[in-house]
Design an enzyme around this catalytic site. Structure first.
Site, PDB file in Angstrom:
ATOM      1  N   CYS A 184     -14.733   0.002 -14.746  1.00  0.00           N
ATOM      2  CA  CYS A 184     -14.881   1.273 -15.475  1.00  0.00           C
ATOM      3  C   CYS A 184     -14.266   2.463 -14.735  1.00  0.00           C
ATOM      4  O   CYS A 184     -14.242   3.567 -15.269  1.00  0.00           O
ATOM      5  CB  CYS A 184     -16.356   1.545 -15.770  1.00  0.00           C
ATOM      6  N   ASN A 193       4.868  12.198  18.635  1.00  0.00           N
ATOM      7  CA  ASN A 193       4.387  10.808  18.637  1.00  0.00           C
ATOM      8  C   ASN A 193       4.389  10.278  20.068  1.00  0.00           C
ATOM      9  O   ASN A 193       5.238  10.645  20.877  1.00  0.00           O
ATOM     10  CB  ASN A 193       5.298   9.938  17.753  1.00  0.00           C
ATOM     11  N   CYS A 253     -20.394  -2.933  -9.392  1.00  0.00           N
ATOM     12  CA  CYS A 253     -20.641  -1.611  -9.978  1.00  0.00           C
ATOM     13  C   CYS A 253     -22.031  -1.589 -10.632  1.00  0.00           C
ATOM     14  O   CYS A 253     -22.329  -2.427 -11.490  1.00  0.00           O
ATOM     15  CB  CYS A 253     -19.560  -1.323 -11.019  1.00  0.00           C
ATOM     16  N   SER A 297       4.475   5.560  13.368  1.00  0.00           N
ATOM     17  CA  SER A 297       5.587   4.729  13.833  1.00  0.00           C
ATOM     18  C   SER A 297       6.752   4.777  12.855  1.00  0.00           C
ATOM     19  O   SER A 297       7.846   4.314  13.165  1.00  0.00           O
ATOM     20  CB  SER A 297       5.108   3.279  13.998  1.00  0.00           C
ATOM     21  N   ASP A 333      -8.803   7.958   6.519  1.00  0.00           N
ATOM     22  CA  ASP A 333     -10.039   8.273   7.246  1.00  0.00           C
ATOM     23  C   ASP A 333     -10.676   9.608   6.901  1.00  0.00           C
ATOM     24  O   ASP A 333     -11.731   9.951   7.453  1.00  0.00           O
ATOM     25  CB  ASP A 333      -9.778   8.195   8.761  1.00  0.00           C
ATOM     26  N   CYS A 343     -14.696   1.325  -9.017  1.00  0.00           N
ATOM     27  CA  CYS A 343     -14.942   0.132  -9.825  1.00  0.00           C
ATOM     28  C   CYS A 343     -13.655  -0.258 -10.550  1.00  0.00           C
ATOM     29  O   CYS A 343     -13.041   0.573 -11.228  1.00  0.00           O
ATOM     30  CB  CYS A 343     -16.054   0.409 -10.840  1.00  0.00           C
ATOM     31  N   THR A 364      -6.116   8.312  16.578  1.00  0.00           N
ATOM     32  CA  THR A 364      -6.565   7.419  17.653  1.00  0.00           C
ATOM     33  C   THR A 364      -7.477   8.159  18.636  1.00  0.00           C
ATOM     34  O   THR A 364      -8.421   7.582  19.182  1.00  0.00           O
ATOM     35  CB  THR A 364      -5.383   6.787  18.427  1.00  0.00           C
ATOM     36  N   HIS A 414      -2.021   6.271   1.024  1.00  0.00           N
ATOM     37  CA  HIS A 414      -2.612   4.931   1.095  1.00  0.00           C
ATOM     38  C   HIS A 414      -4.079   4.920   0.692  1.00  0.00           C
ATOM     39  O   HIS A 414      -4.809   3.995   1.028  1.00  0.00           O
ATOM     40  CB  HIS A 414      -2.416   4.345   2.503  1.00  0.00           C
TER      41      HIS A 414
END
Ligand code: NAD
Length: 290
Positions: A159, A247, A181, A223, A131, A156, A54, A148
């Site tokens: 392929c 945190n 693609c 979190s 990111d 693609c 952030t 993630h």
């Protein structure tokens, strides 16, 4: 007023408690404690979430002003993505608007984690972020497990060919349709995990294994409500490791953690790094002969 925000001597040098953003009773003691845990640990895993980025200008999901206050999570399902070229284009544009693929720069927390690696104090980073900022800060890509996926490139679905996101963005901005693609006309999808998709099996397997055999896991900016990623501190704790959390806000795991620091990752982690260097006697550390 004596600044209690930083590991001594405080690098901010604030003289007013009202302006020092890291002041909190016992904070410098906690920073020292985390540094001591790091100095004494052999295998350290850093587990990061949106909160570590952030301060680089990328909103997280759940903080006020975060992505979920502006977008409907339903927009980011794989079913919606695959429904039609129109919904695909809409998702591409939402992802661009969300700021997730802006040209963000790493902040002090990413750089501190990369520096821990150079000091031989990092086994791996397990991140929920897409990111690429850990790699941009200098962390070795082979030590970063992205649970993630990543916005760094698109893939693609036909392929499997990967394309650099930077090259695609200008096309998406200019063209009317969702990108296809160039090789096989297959559907191009950002290489991130949409709701409804499985996590990348190998990254998840490695993350679980590293969490189970570390002796210190440090959560930075998460979190801890998105599973299975948030199982990592659980695996570490159950295997006997210490768990520390840095945190801004309370998490459900705080009660089980060995150490909790509520503060901004970009401010706390550089202070922790300085303290680690001092404990290890690394040349150039503050308070040590250069
Ligand atoms: P989250 O939004 O659920 O939680 C972020 C946490 O970070 C919050 O508890 C918040 O208090 C804390 N935080 C915010 N700013 C902070 C700061 N400066 N220092 C320390 N803590 C701070 O995010 P999550 O736990 O990562 O889980 C949700 C999902 O968010 C993941 O699936 C991830 O893929 C996705 N996401 C990633 C990015 C990114 O790549 N940068 C951005 C938004 C969302």
């Amino acid at each position: 007023y004596a600044c209690r925000g930083g590991a001594p001597p405080c690098r901010r040098g604030d003289t007013d408690a009202r302006t020092c953003p890291v002041t909190e009773d016992g904070l410098s003691g906690k920073i020292e404690k985390l540094a001591a845990l790091i100095a004494g640990a052999g295998r350290i895993v850093v587990f990061t979430g949106a909160g570590v980025s952030t301060e680089s200008g990328i909103p997280d999901f759940r903080s006020p002003g975060g992505i979920w206050s502006r977008f409907d999570p339903e927009e980011f399902t794989i079913y919606r993505f695959l429904a039609s070229p129109e919904t695909r284009l809409k998702q591409w544009r939402l992802l661009i608007e969300s700021g997730l693929i802006a040209d963000a720069r790493p902040n002090g927390a990413h750089r501190a984690v990369a520096e821990l690696e150079r000091l031989g104090k990092l086994d791996c980073i397990i991140t929920q972020n897409i990111d690429n900022l850990h790699q941009k800060a200098g962390s070795a890509p082979e030590r970063v497990y992205e649970l993630h996926g990543t916005m760094n490139h698109a893939r693609c679905l036909g392929c499997g060919q990967r394309y650099a996101m930077a090259d695609l963005l200008s096309r998406i901005r200019l063209e009317d349709g969702a990108p296809l693609c160039p090789e096989c006309d297959g559907i191009l999808k950002p290489d991130v995990i949409f709701f409804g998709e499985q996590l990348p099996a190998e990254a998840l397997r490695q993350a679980v294994e590293h969490s189970r055999r570390c002796d210190l896991l440090i959560v930075v900016g998460s979190s801890l409500v998105v599973f299975p990623a948030a199982y990592m501190p659980v695996y570490a704790k159950e295997a006997g490791a210490a768990v520390a959390i840095v945190n801004l806000t309370v998490t459900d795991f705080d009660d089980r953690a060995d150490l909790v620091i509520h503060g901004k990752a970009g401010e706390v982690m550089p202070l922790v790094l300085e303290a680690v260097k001092r404990i290890l006697g690394v040349a150039g550390a503050r308070g040590e002969p250069g």
